[in-house]
Design a protein around this motif. Structure first.
Motif, mmCIF file in Angstrom:
data_model
loop_
_atom_site.group_PDB
_atom_site.id
_atom_site.type_symbol
_atom_site.label_atom_id
_atom_site.label_comp_id
_atom_site.label_asym_id
_atom_site.label_seq_id
_atom_site.Cartn_x
_atom_site.Cartn_y
_atom_site.Cartn_z
ATOM 1 N N ASP A 84 0.809 -1.227 0.000
ATOM 2 C CA ASP A 84 0.000 0.000 0.000
ATOM 3 C C ASP A 84 0.847 1.284 0.000
ATOM 4 N N ASP A 85 0.246 2.329 -0.511
ATOM 5 C CA ASP A 85 0.680 3.735 -0.387
ATOM 6 C C ASP A 85 1.549 4.270 -1.519
ATOM 7 N N HIS A 128 -5.985 3.397 -4.208
ATOM 8 C CA HIS A 128 -5.932 3.552 -2.745
ATOM 9 C C HIS A 128 -6.465 4.947 -2.377
ATOM 10 N N HIS A 176 -5.896 9.564 0.444
ATOM 11 C CA HIS A 176 -5.704 8.748 1.650
ATOM 12 C C HIS A 176 -6.391 9.316 2.896
ATOM 13 N N LYS A 223 -2.728 1.910 7.518
ATOM 14 C CA LYS A 223 -2.270 2.953 6.609
ATOM 15 C C LYS A 223 -2.123 2.497 5.181
HETATM 16 ZN ZN LIG Z 1 -2.461 3.345 2.964
#
Ligand SMILES: [Zn+2]
Length: 366
Positions: free
Chosen positions: A99-100, A241, A245, A366
């Motif tokens: 992720d991210d 995603h 965020h 996260k």
């Molecule tokens: Zn994330």
């Protein structure tokens, strides 16, 4: 279970791992593993609430070799084919996700994935469709609060007012996490303006973390558009995603839906490819409510992923797919206990699922 935790980590999981118990059980289904990028060489951890989910390249290599030896690591495209009922999963199937979209996904993580010849589903935000580099707003906010002088503060900007007393590290974490929730209630523009005000008020103390070409930039910087295209060209799959965020449960529904839906269209336009998977930001039970789950389906994703639970043998609802959340403090034996489904089964027998059990504020997801 909390009292037992050190015993489980140091004695129980390693003993079962040595005996080969995890990979001898015949659990079926799919285990999805979540990474959040790596802690690059030259970077030290700041705080477990901030970077407790970043592992070193060496540990990633060990985990991948373990998975290849005893499980079937499937590609994201295989996972899509399974979702569309075009094929069946192999036994002991494992899907890798991350992720991210931190810069180190390309600079540090991709070489390890390539060396081990596996592919990964990377979930990135709208920031990685832009030409210039930015960072995650909640990570910068954490650093601002952590490094600001002790004492009372009050920041007011774009309709958001946050005040408090900065003292111990624990207090700073609490203020940060409540601020993450508060700032998730407004749109990304108001959030950016608040961050600007916070930088001025709390001391512009994060600039050194963002110098181009530094290890710190690989840690905190997000992929730019060109770098995202490079990651995709290297054979990795890209999922959405959200745009910015936020904690989706906190946003008004129309803004939350735009975050879910428009992140897909922006990525598809930049990559010229279908984007079929979505990961909920933060991904914990607090931020993923039934209303939020319905949005991923409405936005026509094929699959959407949580950030807790997971392991072979767990239920696989297509818009609430559980994932094993990898943390820096997880030993190889503990990692396998999670992937094999052993950890989840043990908690079930003990009368509680892991939903949120491993989650402390912010640290978890996260
Ligand atoms: Zn994330």
């Amino acid at each position: 279970m909390r009292i037992l935790s050190p015993f489980l980590k140091r004695v129980f999981y390693p003993a079962l791992s040595l005996a080969g118990v995890y990979h001898r059980t015949s659990a079926t289904g799919l285990a999805v593993v979540t990474y959040h990028g790596l802690l690059p060489e030259g970077c030290e951890p700041v705080d477990s609430a901030l970077d407790g989910n970043l592992i070193r390249a060496e540990m990633l290599g060990r985990q991948l070799r373990l998975l290849k030896a005893h499980y079937n690591v499937i590609s994201p495209e295989d996972a899509l084919a399974w979702r569309e009922e075009r094929c069946k999963l192999p036994p002991r199937a494992v899907l890798l996700t991350c992720d991210d979209g931190l810069l180190n996904c390309l600079t540090d993580m991709l070489p390890v994935l390539q060396k081990e010849k596996v592919s990964c589903l990377f979930f990135v935000t709208g920031a990685s469709t832009e030409e210039s580099r930015t960072r995650l707003w909640y990570e910068e906010l954490f650093l601002l609060f952590l490094r600001a002088p002790a004492g009372h503060f009050e920041i007011s900007s774009a309709g958001v007012r946050i005040e408090g007393d900065l003292g111990s590290r624990g207090e700073r974490r609490e203020i940060w996490w409540s601020s993450v929730k508060r700032l998730s209630q407004v749109d990304s523009r108001a959030r950016a303006l608040f961050l600007q005000a916070a930088r001025i008020q709390l001391g512009r103390n994060t600039e050194r973390d963002f110098e181009p070409h530094s290890a710190s930039c690989r840690r905190f910087g997000l992929l730019t558009r060109a770098e995202l295209q490079e990651l995709a060209s290297a054979g990795m799959t890209i999922g959405a995603h959200t745009l910015s965020h936020p904690m989706l449960s906190q946003l008004p529904p129309e803004l939350a839906y735009a975050e879910v839906s428009e992140s897909r269209t922006r990525l598809e336009s930049v990559l010229q490819k279908r984007v079929w998977a979505f990961a909920y930001p933060f991904g914990d039970p607090q931020s993923v409510t039934p209303r939020v789950l319905a949005m991923a389906k409405e936005a026509r994703y094929e699959a959407a992923f949580l950030n807790f639970g997971g392991g072979l043998g767990t239920a696989l609802p297509p818009y609430a797919l559980p994932r094993v959340h990898v943390t820096a403090e997880m030993s190889l034996a503990e990692f396998e206990a999670h992937v094999s489904g052993f950890y989840e089964r043990m908690h079930r027998v003990a009368g509680r699922g892991t939903q949120g059990a491993a989650m402390t504020q912010g640290q978890a997801s996260k």
